[in-house]
Design an enzyme around this catalytic site. Structure first.
Site, PDB file in Angstrom:
ATOM      1  N   PHE A  13       0.820  -1.223   0.000  1.00 23.14           N
ATOM      2  CA  PHE A  13       0.000   0.000   0.000  1.00 23.14           C
ATOM      3  C   PHE A  13       0.854   1.274   0.000  1.00 23.14           C
ATOM      4  CE2 PHE A  13      -2.286   2.788   3.291  1.00 23.14           C
ATOM      5  CZ  PHE A  13      -2.898   3.583   2.329  1.00 23.14           C
ATOM      6  N   ASP A  35      10.269  -7.005  -3.371  1.00 25.48           N
ATOM      7  CA  ASP A  35       9.036  -7.389  -2.675  1.00 25.48           C
ATOM      8  C   ASP A  35       8.843  -8.897  -2.829  1.00 25.48           C
ATOM      9  OD1 ASP A  35       6.285  -5.500  -1.850  1.00 25.48           O
ATOM     10  OD2 ASP A  35       6.086  -7.678  -2.036  1.00 25.48           O
ATOM     11  N   THR A  38       3.640 -11.027  -1.036  1.00 26.42           N
ATOM     12  CA  THR A  38       2.712 -11.765  -0.175  1.00 26.42           C
ATOM     13  C   THR A  38       1.300 -11.382  -0.621  1.00 26.42           C
ATOM     14  OG1 THR A  38       2.460  -9.975   1.428  1.00 26.42           O
ATOM     15  CG2 THR A  38       4.326 -11.497   1.771  1.00 26.42           C
ATOM     16  N   SER A  87       1.786  -6.228   8.152  1.00 23.81           N
ATOM     17  CA  SER A  87       1.319  -4.935   8.671  1.00 23.81           C
ATOM     18  C   SER A  87      -0.055  -4.958   9.347  1.00 23.81           C
ATOM     19  CB  SER A  87       1.290  -3.922   7.519  1.00 23.81           C
ATOM     20  OG  SER A  87       0.265  -4.274   6.601  1.00 23.81           O
ATOM     21  N   GLU A 134       2.405   2.794  16.471  1.00 23.91           N
ATOM     22  CA  GLU A 134       1.917   1.776  17.416  1.00 23.91           C
ATOM     23  C   GLU A 134       3.002   1.320  18.392  1.00 23.91           C
ATOM     24  OE1 GLU A 134      -0.639  -1.276  15.997  1.00 23.91           O
ATOM     25  OE2 GLU A 134      -1.522  -0.019  14.456  1.00 23.91           O
ATOM     26  N   SER A 159       2.901  -4.592  16.815  1.00 26.70           N
ATOM     27  CA  SER A 159       3.672  -3.428  17.281  1.00 26.70           C
ATOM     28  C   SER A 159       4.936  -3.872  18.020  1.00 26.70           C
ATOM     29  CB  SER A 159       2.817  -2.495  18.127  1.00 26.70           C
ATOM     30  OG  SER A 159       2.177  -3.159  19.177  1.00 26.70           O
ATOM     31  N   LYS A 162       7.461  -4.472  15.320  1.00 30.82           N
ATOM     32  CA  LYS A 162       7.964  -3.213  14.753  1.00 30.82           C
ATOM     33  C   LYS A 162       8.888  -2.518  15.760  1.00 30.82           C
ATOM     34  CE  LYS A 162       7.065  -1.447  11.316  1.00 30.82           C
ATOM     35  NZ  LYS A 162       7.666  -1.575   9.940  1.00 30.82           N
ATOM     36  N   ASN A 188      -2.513   5.387   7.840  1.00 31.31           N
ATOM     37  CA  ASN A 188      -2.610   5.917   6.479  1.00 31.31           C
ATOM     38  C   ASN A 188      -3.924   5.485   5.831  1.00 31.31           C
ATOM     39  OD1 ASN A 188       0.690   6.043   4.991  1.00 31.31           O
ATOM     40  ND2 ASN A 188       0.158   6.298   7.130  1.00 31.31           N
ATOM     41  N   ARG A 222      -8.058   6.928  16.135  1.00 27.91           N
ATOM     42  CA  ARG A 222      -6.871   6.849  15.292  1.00 27.91           C
ATOM     43  C   ARG A 222      -6.641   8.216  14.640  1.00 27.91           C
ATOM     44  NH1 ARG A 222      -6.597   3.057  17.997  1.00 27.91           N
ATOM     45  NH2 ARG A 222      -6.237   0.864  17.479  1.00 27.91           N
ATOM     46  N   TYR A 349       6.223 -11.101 -15.778  1.00 27.18           N
ATOM     47  CA  TYR A 349       7.626 -11.514 -15.708  1.00 27.18           C
ATOM     48  C   TYR A 349       7.829 -12.935 -16.244  1.00 27.18           C
ATOM     49  CZ  TYR A 349       8.396  -7.244 -13.151  1.00 27.18           C
ATOM     50  OH  TYR A 349       8.476  -5.911 -12.806  1.00 27.18           O
TER      51      TYR A 349
END
Ligand code: NAD
Ligand code: DAU
Length: 351
Positions: A13, A35, A38, A87, A134, A159, A162, A188, A222, A349
């Site tokens: 995202f 990347d 996933t 995430s 977070e 969290s 992270k 976001n 939030r 690809y």
């Protein structure tokens, strides 16, 4: 100056907005988007840049240290902007192991590769780690805000993972002298967000007349920021932020979930031509998220005062733009919810 920047998680995202901004704004930079693709990574998010001469996509897992080393060698990586992560908080509650693996071990693998490859001149190479508010834990319903000096107090497995990754990034600065930078951003919203997160999930559910599962009483708060403003902040911090420093990024835009949901319902109904209030009946209060953090709110004055960044969009404008984007891109929503998008990589690809 020519740079070869490894952007991890660029098919996700926030990552796709950062890749798009850098590829278009800096034709002298080579942007290597790494990347694993996933469920949350979707190359169809980047069709507008995929043929640009300064853009390369590499499918790889950040946890695969040997592969990361080979990518540093092949592309002579000069800098890293690290967004790849698991995430989603709800997934972390069900499967914490994957979060520790990707968010902690994956970050460590990138740091270790950068340490080896840049050891002759750390000052010339920047490792930018994209993190979250977070890590600071939860606030009460008062006027306190998270600042850059708020103590870490993570509650969810997401969290916690992270926070651990942030600590490793700082440790590589303090121990080896690497040139690192961390930013901690609030929630976001905007185009290309996987519809498991509140805003795109609810827009999609309203579209299909499905229940809108509000956790608990919907009273959690939030602080919402339009994703392109986050990408703009990353650009400024990457170029002008101080080595070893942390910057909070937020919108000064707090919303109680239930109030935000009502604004979304109003906007979707308006754009679909439904009578006002038509979709309120879809609101369904469900069991609360385990360990649900009450309130997040970011103080981003340091970023404003030191580097001159401010959000460019007011929330009312941002939410209308966002709802409009999902309604105009219903194929995108249908593809990601059906898993169809996974075929894009094979087609593109010849994999
Ligand atoms: P996302 O889940 O949409 O995208 C994550 C991307 O990382 C996907 O493209 C996925 O394929 C990739 N990825 C996952 N595991 C990988 C691995 N092992 N190797 C390589 N790639 C892998 O996430 P997002 O919402 O875009 O968040 C990006 C970053 O920003 C994350 O680090 C997140 O913690 C942070 N962040 C997110 C928000 C938010 O509101 N979404 C706010 C603040 C910070
Ligand atoms: O604060 C930054 C964080 O914001 C990022 O680090 C995370 O990657 C990102 O996922 C986001 O975390 P949240 O848990 O705040 O986002 P989510 O969209 O999952 O939930 C937003 C709020 O809405 C939260 O209070 C839980 C609530 N919620 C969420 C969902 C998916 C519901 O009430 N119902 C739902 O179905």
């Amino acid at each position: 100056m020519k740079k070869n920047i490894l952007i991890t998680g660029g098919a996700g995202f926030i990552g796709n907005h950062v890749v798009r901004l850098f590829v278009n704004k800096y034709p002298d930079y080579h942007i290597i988007n790494l990347d694993k693709l996933t469920y949350a990574g979707n190359l169809a998010n980047l069709t507008d840049v995929e043929n640009m001469p300064n853009y390369t996509f590499v499918k790889a897992d950040i946890c695969d240290f040997e592969k990361i080393i080979s990518i540093f060698d092949e592309y002579n990586i000069t800098d890293v902007i690290h967004l790849a992560a698991e995430s989603h908080v709800d997934r972390s509650i069900k499967d914490p192991f994957t979060f520790a693996q990707t968010n902690v071990m994956g970050t460590l693998s990138l740091l270790q590769a950068a340490k080896e490859k840049w050891k002759d001149n750390y000052a010339a190479h920047r490792f930018y780690h994209v993190s979250t508010d977070e890590v600071y834990g939860a606030l009460e319903f008062d006027d306190t805000l998270f600042t850059e000096t708020t103590s870490y107090d993570p509650h969810s497995p997401y969290s916690a993972s992270k926070a651990a990754s942030d600590h490793f990034v700082r440790a590589f600065h303090d121990t080896y002298g690497m040139n690192i930078i961390i930013s901690n951003c609030s929630n976001n919203y905007g185009p290309y967000q996987f519809p498991e997160k509140l805003i795109p999930l609810f827009i999609n559910n309203i579209r299909h007349r499905k229940p809108l599962p509000v956790y608990g009483k919907g009273e959690n708060v939030r602080d919402w920021l339009y994703v392109i403003d986050h990408a703009r902040a990353i650009d400024i911090i990457f170029h002008e932020g101080k080595d070893g420093d942390t910057y909070n990024i937020g919108g000064f835009n707090e919303w109680k979930n239930i109030d935000l949901i009502k604004v979304m319902i109003k906007t979707v109904d308006k754009l679909l031509g439904n009578p006002e209030g038509h979709s309120l009946e879809l609101i369904t209060y469900v069991t609360d998220r385990a360990g649900h953090d009450l309130r997040y709110a970011i103080d981003s004055r340091k970023l404003k005062n030191e580097l001159g960044w401010e959000p460019s969009l007011q929330f009312e404008e941002g939410i209308e733009k966002t709802v409009r984007w999902y309604l105009e891109n219903q194929d995108w929503l249908d593809n990601v919810t059906s898993g169809e998008y996974e075929k894009y990589y094979e087609k593109m690809y010849n994999a």
